[in-house]
Structures are given as C-alpha cells and as structure tokens.
Design an enzyme around this catalytic site. Structure first.
Site, PDB file in Angstrom:
ATOM      1  N   HIS A 163       0.833  -1.202   0.000  1.00 41.33           N
ATOM      2  CA  HIS A 163       0.000   0.000   0.000  1.00 41.33           C
ATOM      3  C   HIS A 163       0.870   1.254   0.000  1.00 41.33           C
ATOM      4  O   HIS A 163       2.050   1.199   0.347  1.00 41.33           O
ATOM      5  CB  HIS A 163      -0.877   0.044   1.269  1.00 41.33           C
ATOM      6  CG  HIS A 163      -1.936  -0.991   1.339  1.00 41.33           C
ATOM      7  ND1 HIS A 163      -2.037  -1.878   2.388  1.00 41.33           N
ATOM      8  CD2 HIS A 163      -2.968  -1.291   0.500  1.00 41.33           C
ATOM      9  CE1 HIS A 163      -3.077  -2.675   2.195  1.00 41.33           C
ATOM     10  NE2 HIS A 163      -3.656  -2.350   1.055  1.00 41.33           N
ATOM     11  N   CYS A 248      -1.739  -0.151   9.957  1.00 42.47           N
ATOM     12  CA  CYS A 248      -2.728  -1.146   9.508  1.00 42.47           C
ATOM     13  C   CYS A 248      -3.702  -1.576  10.595  1.00 42.47           C
ATOM     14  O   CYS A 248      -4.807  -2.025  10.302  1.00 42.47           O
ATOM     15  CB  CYS A 248      -2.028  -2.413   9.006  1.00 42.47           C
ATOM     16  SG  CYS A 248      -0.754  -2.150   7.791  1.00 42.47           S
TER      17      CYS A 248
END
Length: 255
Positions: A163, A248
C-alpha cells in the site's frame, strides 16, 4: 469535535497465518505473541490519548486485524472500502455498524477497488496509492465523494510494496516520510519529503502529535526524533510477517 480520538482496533484472527501475502514469503506466526503485541499496541494508543475499542466481527477473516483497510474515515464521512483482495471483501460490512455511530457512511462499489492503507490524508489533500489493491476506478470513486466535502485527491503510483502507507506517511507538520524506491516522488511534488533508509520503512502512525513507529526501524525512529517530534515505538514483528505495520492495525479519528 472533541480533542480525544477514537481508535478502532480488531482482534487478531487465529487464522492469521492463512492471510494474503503479496511481497513477503509465508512465515510461521506465533499467535500468542501476536496477541501480546496487539495488546501492547492498544495500550500505547490509550497512553497517547485514544479511546480504544476492540472489535471482533471479522475474526473469521485471516486479515481482519488489519482494520485500516476497511474504510477511509474523514471528518465528515466514512467511506467503506471495496477490498482489492477477494478474500477480504466481507470485512468492511463487519466494521460498518461501528462506523455508523460516528459518521454518515458511503460505500464504494465494484469494479472500483480501494483499501484504506492506500489513502494518506495531509490536510485537505488525500494522497491515494495506485497499487495492486487500489485501482483507478477506486481512486475516481473516492475523489467524487471527497470533493463533496472539500478534499482534493491525488493519485500516487506505488511499486514493490502493498500500500501507499507502506512507503509514505505524514509527520505532524505535513512533511512526508518517503521510501523513494517504492513511490513516485513526482506525484508528491509540493510536499516536503524526508527520505528514510531503504533498509527500513516509511510507515508511521500519527496519534495527535505523537509519531508511532515499529520497533524494527530504529534509524527511522531516531530520524523522526531528531526532527523534534515525540516518538513511540512498538514491537509488531508477528504482524510484519503478515505484511502489517503500525498504521494497519487501527482506524483513528475524532468522534
């Protein structure tokens, strides 16, 4: 909105070893140690002033602990993600009821894909990673919603990592920690950049004015500290095996 922050977290799944892997080899995960590390992470968030909530709706999903990917929470609206990994597409529904306590919820729809780990807010700009998990349609769909609330969206090509936030994250003053090998610096023009060692990571979690970093990256912690910011570190070694990092494991926002 009050000065206190809400931090939504999610209990690790006993099946975490079976989760998605894109850029890391599959390694054994010590689940008991992962539970202890997650507890330490939640305690740190509380010490930084967060009201920490622990959800369990997605424990059947191996990657459910990585709650950040399920939504993008802005001051005015929460946008439910459409996960780029098929195995994770049921996760946003598990988080939606809690988000509705705090925000109006908007949903993205396939074929758009977007995961929260690809969205970095810097002021009224949303930097959005164009990655293996977030496609052009997902970026366009988020931009349409965000524009209604005064945000601009800037796509950022991502390479060699999962990401955008794996390789780019914001410091409290708007400077960006950047791993230049994994993001397109031209897409970040206009932002002051702070390069990190390619041996470490540019993933940092802002909790108010505190910068939270993984204990595995001491040089980055020293760099950020030298810039005058308060730094806290936490051991997340078991989650790193599952391609997880400090951002996360939570959704943090003002209530």
């Amino acid at each position: 909105m009050s000065g206190r922050l809400v931090a939504l977290t999610h209990a690790p799944s006993p099946a975490i070893e079976q989760g998605e892997r894109t850029h890391r080899p599959r390694l054994p995960i010590d689940f008991d140690r992962a539970l202890r590390q997650h507890e330490s992470y939640r305690r740190l968030l509380a010490e930084c002033g967060c009201e920490v909530q622990l959800l369990a709706a997605n424990r059947d999903f191996p990657d459910g602990v990585f709650i950040e990917d399920t939504a993008v929470v802005l001051d005015e609206v929460a946008v439910l993600a459409t996960m780029g990994a098929a195995s994770r597409r049921g996760e946003p529904a598990g988080v939606e009821p809690v988000l509705r306590r705090y925000r109006t919820v908007r949903r993205l729809e396939p074929p758009a894909t977007l995961e929260g780990g690809d969205v970095l807010r810097v002021g009224r700009t949303l930097l959005v990673g164009h990655s293996q998990r977030t496609n052009a349609a997902g970026i366009a769909a988020l931009a349409e919603i965000a524009r209604d609330h005064g945000y601009s969206v800037r796509p950022v090509p991502v390479r060699g990592c999962l990401h955008l936030k794996s390789a780019c994250s914001a410091l409290p003053d708007g400077r960006l920690l950047v791993d230049s090998a994994r993001v397109d610096r031209e897409a970040l023009s206009g932002f002051p950049l702070v390069p990190v060692s390619e041996a470490e990571a540019a993933n940092a979690l802002l909790v108010g004015e505190t910068v939270v970093l993984a204990a595995a990256f001491p040089r980055t912690a020293a760099l950020v500290g030298s810039l005058g910011f308060a730094v806290r570190t936490v051991d997340l070694s078991e989650f790193a095996k599952a391609e997880g990092a400090v951002t996360c494991l939570s959704l943090i926002f003002p209530p």
